[in-house]
Design a protein around this motif. Sequence first.
Motif, PDB file in Angstrom:
ATOM      1  N   LEU A 178      -6.778   1.625 -10.257  1.00 29.14           N
ATOM      2  CA  LEU A 178      -7.343   2.908 -10.675  1.00 29.14           C
ATOM      3  C   LEU A 178      -7.714   2.853 -12.153  1.00 29.14           C
ATOM      4  CD1 LEU A 178      -7.965   5.885  -9.993  1.00 29.14           C
ATOM      5  CD2 LEU A 178      -5.585   6.422 -10.528  1.00 29.14           C
ATOM      6  N   HIS A 217      -9.986   1.723  -5.211  1.00 31.84           N
ATOM      7  CA  HIS A 217      -9.662   2.939  -5.961  1.00 31.84           C
ATOM      8  C   HIS A 217     -10.976   3.537  -6.445  1.00 31.84           C
ATOM      9  CE1 HIS A 217      -5.402   1.750  -6.314  1.00 31.84           C
ATOM     10  NE2 HIS A 217      -5.920   0.536  -6.241  1.00 31.84           N
ATOM     11  N   SER A 258      -7.628  11.359 -13.920  1.00 31.20           N
ATOM     12  CA  SER A 258      -6.724  10.364 -13.282  1.00 31.20           C
ATOM     13  C   SER A 258      -5.504  10.017 -14.128  1.00 31.20           C
ATOM     14  CB  SER A 258      -7.456   9.078 -12.854  1.00 31.20           C
ATOM     15  OG  SER A 258      -7.625   8.197 -13.944  1.00 31.20           O
ATOM     16  N   TYR A 294      -9.864  11.670  -8.289  1.00 26.49           N
ATOM     17  CA  TYR A 294      -9.637  10.254  -7.993  1.00 26.49           C
ATOM     18  C   TYR A 294      -8.974  10.142  -6.631  1.00 26.49           C
ATOM     19  CZ  TYR A 294      -4.846  11.254  -9.386  1.00 26.49           C
ATOM     20  OH  TYR A 294      -3.592  11.796  -9.461  1.00 26.49           O
TER      21      TYR A 294
END
Length: 423
Positions: free
Chosen positions: A393, A329, A419, A233
Amino acid sequence: MNVAIIGSGGREHAIAYKIKESKQLDNLFIIPGNPGTKLLGKNVSLDVVNHQVIIEFCENNKIDLVVIGPEIPLVDGLADSLREKGINVFGPNKNAAEIEGDKAFSKELMEKYKIPTASFKVFEKNNFNEAIKYLNEISYPTVIKASGLAAGKGVAICETKNDAEEYINQCFNESLFGNSGETLVIEEFLQGEEASIFAITDGDNFVLLPAAQDHKRRFENDKGPNTGGMGAYAPAPLVTEEILNRISQKVIIPTLEAMKSEGRKYNGCLYAGLMIDDGEPSVVEFNCRFGDPETQVVLPIIEGDFLQLLSSVAKGEIDKTSITVTNKHAITVVAASEGYPGNYNKGMEISGIENAENENVMVFHAGTKNEDDVLKTNGGRVLNVTAISCTSLSNAKENAYEAMEKINFTGKVYRTDISNKAL
Ligand code: AMP
Ligand code: GLY
Protein backbone atom coordinates in the motif's frame (compact mmCIF):
# COMPACT_ATOMS: atom_id res chain seq x y z
CA MET A 1 -22.70 -7.66 -25.32
CA ASN A 2 -23.88 -4.08 -25.65
CA VAL A 3 -23.70 -2.30 -22.32
CA ALA A 4 -25.01 1.05 -21.08
CA ILE A 5 -23.74 2.58 -17.85
CA ILE A 6 -25.85 5.29 -16.23
CA GLY A 7 -23.91 8.05 -14.44
CA SER A 8 -21.09 10.55 -14.87
CA GLY A 9 -18.72 10.30 -11.91
CA GLY A 10 -15.42 8.69 -11.02
CA ARG A 11 -17.32 5.56 -10.02
CA GLU A 12 -18.85 5.21 -13.47
CA HIS A 13 -15.49 5.87 -15.13
CA ALA A 14 -13.99 3.04 -13.04
CA ILE A 15 -16.90 0.72 -13.89
CA ALA A 16 -16.46 1.53 -17.58
CA TYR A 17 -12.72 0.83 -17.37
CA LYS A 18 -13.37 -2.56 -15.75
CA ILE A 19 -16.15 -3.57 -18.14
CA LYS A 20 -13.95 -2.56 -21.06
CA GLU A 21 -11.53 -5.38 -20.11
CA SER A 22 -14.16 -8.03 -20.88
CA LYS A 23 -13.90 -10.03 -24.09
CA GLN A 24 -17.69 -10.24 -24.10
CA LEU A 25 -18.07 -6.49 -24.64
CA ASP A 26 -19.16 -5.27 -28.05
CA ASN A 27 -20.35 -1.70 -27.56
CA LEU A 28 -20.16 0.48 -24.48
CA PHE A 29 -22.36 3.52 -23.90
CA ILE A 30 -22.22 5.84 -20.91
CA ILE A 31 -25.26 8.00 -20.16
CA PRO A 32 -24.27 10.81 -19.86
CA GLY A 33 -20.62 9.93 -19.00
CA ASN A 34 -17.71 12.35 -18.67
CA PRO A 35 -14.58 13.25 -20.71
CA GLY A 36 -12.82 10.20 -19.20
CA THR A 37 -15.50 7.67 -20.15
CA LYS A 38 -15.51 9.13 -23.66
CA LEU A 39 -12.14 7.46 -24.20
CA LEU A 40 -13.64 4.04 -23.38
CA GLY A 41 -17.05 4.15 -25.05
CA LYS A 42 -19.66 6.46 -26.45
CA ASN A 43 -21.08 9.15 -24.19
CA VAL A 44 -24.78 9.72 -24.78
CA SER A 45 -26.52 12.78 -23.43
CA LEU A 46 -29.98 11.66 -22.29
CA ASP A 47 -32.27 12.70 -19.47
CA VAL A 48 -32.28 9.75 -17.01
CA VAL A 49 -35.33 11.18 -15.27
CA ASN A 50 -37.29 10.29 -18.40
CA HIS A 51 -37.45 6.50 -18.23
CA GLN A 52 -39.14 6.21 -21.62
CA VAL A 53 -36.17 7.90 -23.31
CA ILE A 54 -33.77 5.40 -21.70
CA ILE A 55 -35.99 2.46 -22.67
CA GLU A 56 -36.08 3.62 -26.29
CA PHE A 57 -32.32 4.09 -26.35
CA CYS A 58 -31.83 0.54 -25.03
CA GLU A 59 -34.25 -0.93 -27.54
CA ASN A 60 -32.76 0.98 -30.49
CA ASN A 61 -29.19 0.03 -29.56
CA LYS A 62 -29.92 -3.59 -28.57
CA ILE A 63 -28.56 -3.08 -25.07
CA ASP A 64 -27.96 -6.38 -23.25
CA LEU A 65 -27.17 -4.87 -19.88
CA VAL A 66 -27.77 -1.56 -18.12
CA VAL A 67 -25.58 -0.78 -15.09
CA ILE A 68 -27.05 1.99 -12.95
CA GLY A 69 -24.33 3.83 -11.00
CA PRO A 70 -25.92 6.49 -8.77
CA GLU A 71 -28.62 6.19 -6.12
CA ILE A 72 -31.02 8.81 -7.45
CA PRO A 73 -32.18 6.88 -10.56
CA LEU A 74 -32.35 3.66 -8.51
CA VAL A 75 -34.51 5.21 -5.80
CA ASP A 76 -36.54 6.75 -8.62
CA GLY A 77 -37.33 3.27 -10.02
CA LEU A 78 -35.35 3.32 -13.28
CA ALA A 79 -34.44 -0.36 -12.79
CA ASP A 80 -38.14 -1.27 -12.45
CA SER A 81 -39.05 0.61 -15.64
CA LEU A 82 -36.31 -1.15 -17.62
CA ARG A 83 -37.09 -4.62 -16.19
CA GLU A 84 -40.76 -4.18 -17.07
CA LYS A 85 -39.62 -3.96 -20.70
CA GLY A 86 -37.46 -7.08 -20.38
CA ILE A 87 -34.14 -5.20 -20.31
CA ASN A 88 -31.42 -6.71 -18.08
CA VAL A 89 -30.36 -4.35 -15.31
CA PHE A 90 -27.67 -4.41 -12.67
CA GLY A 91 -29.13 -2.43 -9.76
CA PRO A 92 -31.99 -2.88 -7.33
CA ASN A 93 -35.64 -2.10 -7.92
CA LYS A 94 -37.14 0.94 -6.21
CA ASN A 95 -38.51 -0.97 -3.20
CA ALA A 96 -35.08 -2.54 -2.57
CA ALA A 97 -33.21 0.75 -3.20
CA GLU A 98 -35.14 2.17 -0.25
CA ILE A 99 -32.51 0.53 1.93
CA GLU A 100 -30.58 3.71 1.06
CA GLY A 101 -33.37 6.07 0.07
CA ASP A 102 -35.28 5.71 3.32
CA LYS A 103 -32.99 5.48 6.35
CA ALA A 104 -35.97 5.05 8.69
CA PHE A 105 -36.99 1.93 6.74
CA SER A 106 -33.39 0.68 6.74
CA LYS A 107 -33.00 1.14 10.52
CA GLU A 108 -36.35 -0.51 11.24
CA LEU A 109 -35.37 -3.43 9.00
CA MET A 110 -32.12 -3.87 10.93
CA GLU A 111 -33.96 -3.72 14.22
CA LYS A 112 -36.60 -6.24 13.13
CA TYR A 113 -34.04 -8.73 11.80
CA LYS A 114 -31.44 -8.15 14.54
CA ILE A 115 -28.73 -6.83 12.24
CA PRO A 116 -26.15 -4.97 14.37
CA THR A 117 -26.56 -1.19 14.17
CA ALA A 118 -26.65 1.84 16.48
CA SER A 119 -29.77 2.12 18.66
CA PHE A 120 -32.15 4.76 17.31
CA LYS A 121 -35.55 6.41 17.19
CA VAL A 122 -37.42 7.84 14.21
CA PHE A 123 -39.32 11.15 14.32
CA GLU A 124 -41.63 12.75 11.77
CA LYS A 125 -41.94 16.48 11.20
CA ASN A 126 -45.21 16.60 13.14
CA ASN A 127 -43.45 15.06 16.19
CA PHE A 128 -41.15 18.06 16.71
CA ASN A 129 -41.91 18.30 20.45
CA GLU A 130 -41.38 14.56 21.02
CA ALA A 131 -38.05 14.73 19.20
CA ILE A 132 -36.91 17.63 21.38
CA LYS A 133 -38.07 15.80 24.52
CA TYR A 134 -36.15 12.68 23.42
CA LEU A 135 -32.93 14.73 23.45
CA ASN A 136 -33.11 14.69 27.28
CA GLU A 137 -33.02 10.90 27.35
CA ILE A 138 -29.85 10.29 25.33
CA SER A 139 -26.11 10.76 25.72
CA TYR A 140 -23.82 12.95 23.58
CA PRO A 141 -22.44 13.11 21.00
CA THR A 142 -25.53 11.90 19.16
CA VAL A 143 -26.09 11.41 15.46
CA ILE A 144 -29.05 12.86 13.57
CA LYS A 145 -29.80 11.82 10.00
CA ALA A 146 -32.22 13.03 7.39
CA SER A 147 -34.09 9.89 6.39
CA GLY A 148 -34.23 10.66 2.67
CA LEU A 149 -31.46 11.17 0.09
CA ALA A 150 -29.28 14.19 0.81
CA ALA A 151 -26.16 13.61 -1.31
CA GLY A 152 -24.23 12.41 1.74
CA LYS A 153 -24.82 15.72 3.53
CA GLY A 154 -27.80 14.79 5.72
CA VAL A 155 -25.86 13.49 8.72
CA ALA A 156 -24.98 15.65 11.74
CA ILE A 157 -22.86 14.56 14.66
CA CYS A 158 -24.18 16.73 17.50
CA GLU A 159 -21.85 17.27 20.43
CA THR A 160 -24.48 18.87 22.67
CA LYS A 161 -28.21 18.92 23.18
CA ASN A 162 -28.27 22.50 21.87
CA ASP A 163 -26.62 21.45 18.61
CA ALA A 164 -29.12 18.62 18.25
CA GLU A 165 -32.06 20.93 18.90
CA GLU A 166 -30.76 23.40 16.34
CA TYR A 167 -30.35 20.67 13.69
CA ILE A 168 -33.82 19.25 14.28
CA ASN A 169 -35.23 22.76 14.02
CA GLN A 170 -33.41 23.36 10.72
CA CYS A 171 -34.67 20.10 9.25
CA PHE A 172 -38.26 20.27 10.46
CA ASN A 173 -38.96 24.00 10.47
CA GLU A 174 -36.50 25.47 7.96
CA SER A 175 -36.64 22.64 5.43
CA LEU A 176 -32.83 22.19 5.33
CA PHE A 177 -33.13 19.06 3.17
CA GLY A 178 -36.66 19.57 1.83
CA ASN A 179 -38.75 16.37 1.95
CA SER A 180 -35.64 14.30 2.71
CA GLY A 181 -35.40 15.91 6.15
CA GLU A 182 -39.07 15.61 7.12
CA THR A 183 -38.29 12.32 8.80
CA LEU A 184 -35.23 12.15 11.06
CA VAL A 185 -33.35 9.24 12.60
CA ILE A 186 -31.69 10.05 15.93
CA GLU A 187 -29.09 7.42 16.73
CA GLU A 188 -26.37 6.44 19.13
CA PHE A 189 -22.83 7.57 18.27
CA LEU A 190 -20.68 4.55 17.45
CA GLN A 191 -16.98 4.25 18.29
CA GLY A 192 -14.57 2.45 16.01
CA GLU A 193 -13.04 2.46 12.53
CA GLU A 194 -15.08 2.67 9.36
CA ALA A 195 -14.96 0.32 6.38
CA SER A 196 -17.01 -0.04 3.20
CA ILE A 197 -18.01 -3.47 1.92
CA PHE A 198 -19.64 -4.22 -1.44
CA ALA A 199 -21.74 -7.38 -1.69
CA ILE A 200 -22.56 -8.18 -5.30
CA THR A 201 -25.76 -10.17 -5.17
CA ASP A 202 -28.62 -11.67 -7.13
CA GLY A 203 -30.65 -11.57 -3.93
CA ASP A 204 -29.92 -15.18 -2.91
CA ASN A 205 -26.15 -15.54 -3.27
CA PHE A 206 -23.36 -13.00 -3.23
CA VAL A 207 -19.64 -12.30 -3.52
CA LEU A 208 -17.85 -9.78 -1.33
CA LEU A 209 -15.34 -7.46 -2.96
CA PRO A 210 -12.26 -6.37 -0.98
CA ALA A 211 -12.98 -4.01 1.91
CA ALA A 212 -12.15 -0.34 1.34
CA GLN A 213 -11.81 2.69 3.55
CA ASP A 214 -13.13 6.07 2.46
CA HIS A 215 -11.97 9.49 3.77
CA LYS A 216 -15.12 11.58 4.07
CA ARG A 217 -13.80 14.73 5.73
CA ARG A 218 -12.27 17.47 3.64
CA PHE A 219 -9.03 17.98 5.59
CA GLU A 220 -6.14 15.91 6.94
CA ASN A 221 -6.69 13.87 10.11
CA ASP A 222 -10.43 13.72 9.40
CA LYS A 223 -11.01 17.39 10.15
CA GLY A 224 -13.39 19.77 8.43
CA PRO A 225 -16.72 19.28 6.70
CA ASN A 226 -18.02 16.01 5.24
CA THR A 227 -17.55 15.59 1.50
CA GLY A 228 -18.52 12.98 -1.08
CA GLY A 229 -15.14 11.36 -0.27
CA MET A 230 -11.58 12.70 -0.63
CA GLY A 231 -9.84 9.39 -1.22
CA ALA A 232 -9.86 5.69 -0.44
CA TYR A 233 -7.71 2.60 -0.36
CA ALA A 234 -8.24 -1.14 -0.58
CA PRO A 235 -7.90 -3.70 0.79
CA ALA A 236 -8.40 -2.21 4.25
CA PRO A 237 -6.22 -4.29 6.63
CA LEU A 238 -8.66 -3.39 9.40
CA VAL A 239 -11.02 -5.96 7.89
CA THR A 240 -9.25 -9.26 8.49
CA GLU A 241 -10.46 -12.53 6.99
CA GLU A 242 -12.16 -13.32 10.30
CA ILE A 243 -13.96 -9.96 10.42
CA LEU A 244 -14.99 -10.31 6.77
CA ASN A 245 -16.53 -13.64 7.65
CA ARG A 246 -18.36 -12.08 10.59
CA ILE A 247 -19.66 -9.34 8.25
CA SER A 248 -21.06 -12.04 5.94
CA GLN A 249 -22.72 -13.93 8.77
CA LYS A 250 -24.04 -11.05 10.83
CA VAL A 251 -24.74 -8.38 8.23
CA ILE A 252 -24.91 -9.48 4.60
CA ILE A 253 -26.69 -12.85 4.85
CA PRO A 254 -29.37 -11.64 7.30
CA THR A 255 -29.93 -8.45 5.30
CA LEU A 256 -30.46 -10.30 2.01
CA GLU A 257 -32.81 -12.72 3.79
CA ALA A 258 -34.64 -9.82 5.43
CA MET A 259 -35.10 -8.06 2.09
CA LYS A 260 -36.53 -11.25 0.59
CA SER A 261 -38.91 -11.73 3.51
CA GLU A 262 -40.12 -8.16 3.06
CA GLY A 263 -40.80 -8.76 -0.64
CA ARG A 264 -37.88 -6.52 -1.65
CA LYS A 265 -35.42 -9.03 -3.11
CA TYR A 266 -32.15 -7.23 -3.74
CA ASN A 267 -30.29 -7.36 -7.06
CA GLY A 268 -27.10 -5.35 -7.53
CA CYS A 269 -24.40 -4.00 -5.25
CA LEU A 270 -25.35 -3.78 -1.59
CA TYR A 271 -22.92 -1.35 0.03
CA ALA A 272 -22.56 -1.74 3.78
CA GLY A 273 -20.94 1.22 5.52
CA LEU A 274 -19.66 -0.34 8.73
CA MET A 275 -18.16 0.70 12.02
CA ILE A 276 -15.76 -1.95 13.33
CA ASP A 277 -15.19 -1.84 17.06
CA ASP A 278 -13.16 -4.53 18.76
CA GLY A 279 -13.61 -6.76 15.72
CA GLU A 280 -17.41 -6.46 15.75
CA PRO A 281 -19.18 -4.81 12.79
CA SER A 282 -22.15 -2.45 13.15
CA VAL A 283 -24.00 -0.99 10.18
CA VAL A 284 -23.67 2.80 9.86
CA GLU A 285 -25.64 2.85 6.62
CA PHE A 286 -26.61 0.78 3.62
CA ASN A 287 -26.29 2.14 0.10
CA CYS A 288 -28.01 0.66 -2.92
CA ARG A 289 -25.01 1.05 -5.28
CA PHE A 290 -21.25 1.05 -5.54
CA GLY A 291 -19.47 3.66 -3.40
CA ASP A 292 -17.60 6.62 -4.81
CA PRO A 293 -14.54 6.80 -4.46
CA GLU A 294 -14.30 3.22 -3.09
CA THR A 295 -15.10 1.71 -6.51
CA GLN A 296 -12.02 3.42 -7.91
CA VAL A 297 -9.82 1.29 -5.60
CA VAL A 298 -11.83 -1.92 -5.38
CA LEU A 299 -12.25 -2.64 -9.09
CA PRO A 300 -8.55 -2.26 -10.02
CA ILE A 301 -7.59 -5.03 -7.56
CA ILE A 302 -9.96 -7.69 -8.83
CA GLU A 303 -9.41 -9.71 -11.97
CA GLY A 304 -11.50 -11.90 -14.20
CA ASP A 305 -14.60 -10.92 -16.14
CA PHE A 306 -16.38 -8.15 -14.24
CA LEU A 307 -18.94 -7.80 -17.02
CA GLN A 308 -19.80 -11.49 -16.61
CA LEU A 309 -20.33 -10.88 -12.88
CA LEU A 310 -22.70 -7.97 -13.42
CA SER A 311 -24.55 -9.59 -16.28
CA SER A 312 -25.05 -12.88 -14.39
CA VAL A 313 -26.50 -10.93 -11.46
CA ALA A 314 -28.80 -9.00 -13.79
CA LYS A 315 -30.07 -12.30 -15.20
CA GLY A 316 -30.82 -13.49 -11.67
CA GLU A 317 -28.10 -16.09 -11.13
CA ILE A 318 -24.74 -14.82 -9.97
CA ASP A 319 -21.62 -16.39 -11.49
CA LYS A 320 -19.37 -16.31 -8.46
CA THR A 321 -16.42 -17.75 -10.41
CA SER A 322 -16.30 -14.81 -12.81
CA ILE A 323 -13.86 -12.77 -10.71
CA THR A 324 -11.05 -13.31 -8.23
CA VAL A 325 -9.36 -10.96 -5.81
CA THR A 326 -5.67 -10.25 -6.46
CA ASN A 327 -2.95 -9.48 -3.91
CA LYS A 328 -2.65 -5.92 -5.20
CA HIS A 329 -3.12 -2.71 -3.25
CA ALA A 330 -4.86 0.39 -4.55
CA ILE A 331 -5.28 3.96 -3.43
CA THR A 332 -7.16 6.85 -4.93
CA VAL A 333 -6.61 10.49 -4.06
CA VAL A 334 -9.24 13.02 -5.11
CA ALA A 335 -8.11 16.26 -6.72
CA ALA A 336 -10.78 18.77 -5.77
CA SER A 337 -11.51 22.42 -6.50
CA GLU A 338 -10.46 24.84 -3.77
CA GLY A 339 -13.50 25.73 -1.68
CA TYR A 340 -15.22 22.34 -2.05
CA PRO A 341 -17.55 21.21 -0.42
CA GLY A 342 -18.56 24.88 -0.26
CA ASN A 343 -18.37 27.27 -3.22
CA TYR A 344 -15.65 26.80 -5.83
CA ASN A 345 -14.76 27.95 -9.33
CA LYS A 346 -15.37 25.92 -12.48
CA GLY A 347 -13.85 26.13 -15.93
CA MET A 348 -10.16 25.92 -14.92
CA GLU A 349 -7.95 24.35 -17.58
CA ILE A 350 -6.57 20.90 -16.61
CA SER A 351 -3.21 19.63 -17.84
CA GLY A 352 -0.79 16.80 -17.14
CA ILE A 353 -3.09 13.76 -17.02
CA GLU A 354 -1.17 12.00 -19.78
CA ASN A 355 2.09 12.48 -17.84
CA ALA A 356 0.50 11.16 -14.65
CA GLU A 357 -0.90 7.95 -16.13
CA ASN A 358 1.17 4.81 -16.60
CA GLU A 359 0.67 1.06 -16.26
CA ASN A 360 0.08 1.47 -12.50
CA VAL A 361 -1.70 4.81 -12.45
CA MET A 362 -5.16 5.62 -13.77
CA VAL A 363 -6.87 8.97 -13.56
CA PHE A 364 -10.65 8.64 -13.27
CA HIS A 365 -12.62 11.73 -14.18
CA ALA A 366 -15.45 13.15 -12.06
CA GLY A 367 -16.11 16.91 -12.35
CA THR A 368 -14.52 17.61 -15.74
CA LYS A 369 -15.79 18.84 -19.11
CA ASN A 370 -14.41 19.36 -22.58
CA GLU A 371 -14.80 22.87 -23.95
CA ASP A 372 -13.51 23.44 -27.50
CA ASP A 373 -11.29 20.39 -27.03
CA VAL A 374 -9.80 21.79 -23.84
CA LEU A 375 -10.28 19.80 -20.63
CA LYS A 376 -11.62 21.97 -17.80
CA THR A 377 -12.83 21.58 -14.24
CA ASN A 378 -16.57 21.28 -13.84
CA GLY A 379 -17.21 20.23 -10.26
CA GLY A 380 -16.01 19.99 -6.68
CA ARG A 381 -14.37 16.60 -6.98
CA VAL A 382 -12.51 16.87 -10.28
CA LEU A 383 -10.26 13.82 -10.72
CA ASN A 384 -9.44 10.57 -8.91
CA VAL A 385 -5.74 9.74 -9.12
CA THR A 386 -5.63 5.97 -8.60
CA ALA A 387 -2.46 3.92 -8.22
CA ILE A 388 -2.03 0.19 -7.81
CA SER A 389 0.93 -1.76 -6.50
CA CYS A 390 1.76 -5.45 -6.46
CA THR A 391 4.03 -4.96 -3.47
CA SER A 392 2.49 -2.68 -0.84
CA LEU A 393 0.00 0.00 0.00
CA SER A 394 2.83 2.42 0.78
CA ASN A 395 4.21 1.88 -2.71
CA ALA A 396 0.77 2.53 -4.19
CA LYS A 397 0.55 5.68 -2.10
CA GLU A 398 3.91 6.95 -3.35
CA ASN A 399 2.84 6.35 -6.95
CA ALA A 400 -0.45 8.15 -6.47
CA TYR A 401 1.06 11.26 -4.90
CA GLU A 402 3.85 11.37 -7.46
CA ALA A 403 1.21 11.26 -10.21
CA MET A 404 -0.87 13.91 -8.43
CA GLU A 405 2.06 16.36 -8.69
CA LYS A 406 2.00 16.04 -12.48
CA ILE A 407 -1.59 17.21 -12.78
CA ASN A 408 -2.28 20.92 -12.84
CA PHE A 409 -5.29 23.18 -12.60
CA THR A 410 -5.83 26.44 -10.78
CA GLY A 411 -7.27 25.77 -7.32
CA LYS A 412 -6.24 22.09 -7.19
CA VAL A 413 -6.46 20.79 -3.59
CA TYR A 414 -6.19 17.30 -2.14
CA ARG A 415 -5.65 15.48 1.13
CA THR A 416 -2.07 14.38 1.78
CA ASP A 417 -2.90 11.62 4.28
CA ILE A 418 -4.98 9.13 2.30
CA SER A 419 -4.29 5.59 3.62
CA ASN A 420 -2.15 6.78 6.56
CA LYS A 421 -4.46 4.97 8.97
CA ALA A 422 -3.47 1.66 7.41
CA LEU A 423 0.25 2.35 7.18
P1 AMP B 1 -23.81 8.11 6.62
O1 AMP B 1 -24.21 9.02 5.50
O2 AMP B 1 -24.94 7.50 7.35
O3 AMP B 1 -22.74 7.13 6.20
O4 AMP B 1 -23.02 9.04 7.64
C1 AMP B 1 -21.92 9.83 7.23
C2 AMP B 1 -20.79 9.68 8.20
O5 AMP B 1 -21.20 10.08 9.51
C3 AMP B 1 -20.32 8.23 8.38
O6 AMP B 1 -19.42 7.84 7.41
C4 AMP B 1 -19.70 8.30 9.75
O7 AMP B 1 -18.40 8.86 9.69
C5 AMP B 1 -20.58 9.26 10.47
N1 AMP B 1 -21.63 8.51 11.21
C6 AMP B 1 -22.86 8.19 10.77
N2 AMP B 1 -23.54 7.50 11.70
C7 AMP B 1 -22.73 7.39 12.76
C8 AMP B 1 -22.87 6.80 14.06
N3 AMP B 1 -23.99 6.21 14.46
N4 AMP B 1 -21.82 6.89 14.89
C9 AMP B 1 -20.68 7.51 14.52
N5 AMP B 1 -20.49 8.10 13.35
C10 AMP B 1 -21.49 8.04 12.47
N1 GLY C 1 -18.09 6.94 -0.43
C1 GLY C 1 -19.34 7.10 0.17
C2 GLY C 1 -20.48 6.83 -0.69
O1 GLY C 1 -20.35 6.43 -1.84
O2 GLY C 1 -21.62 7.00 -0.24
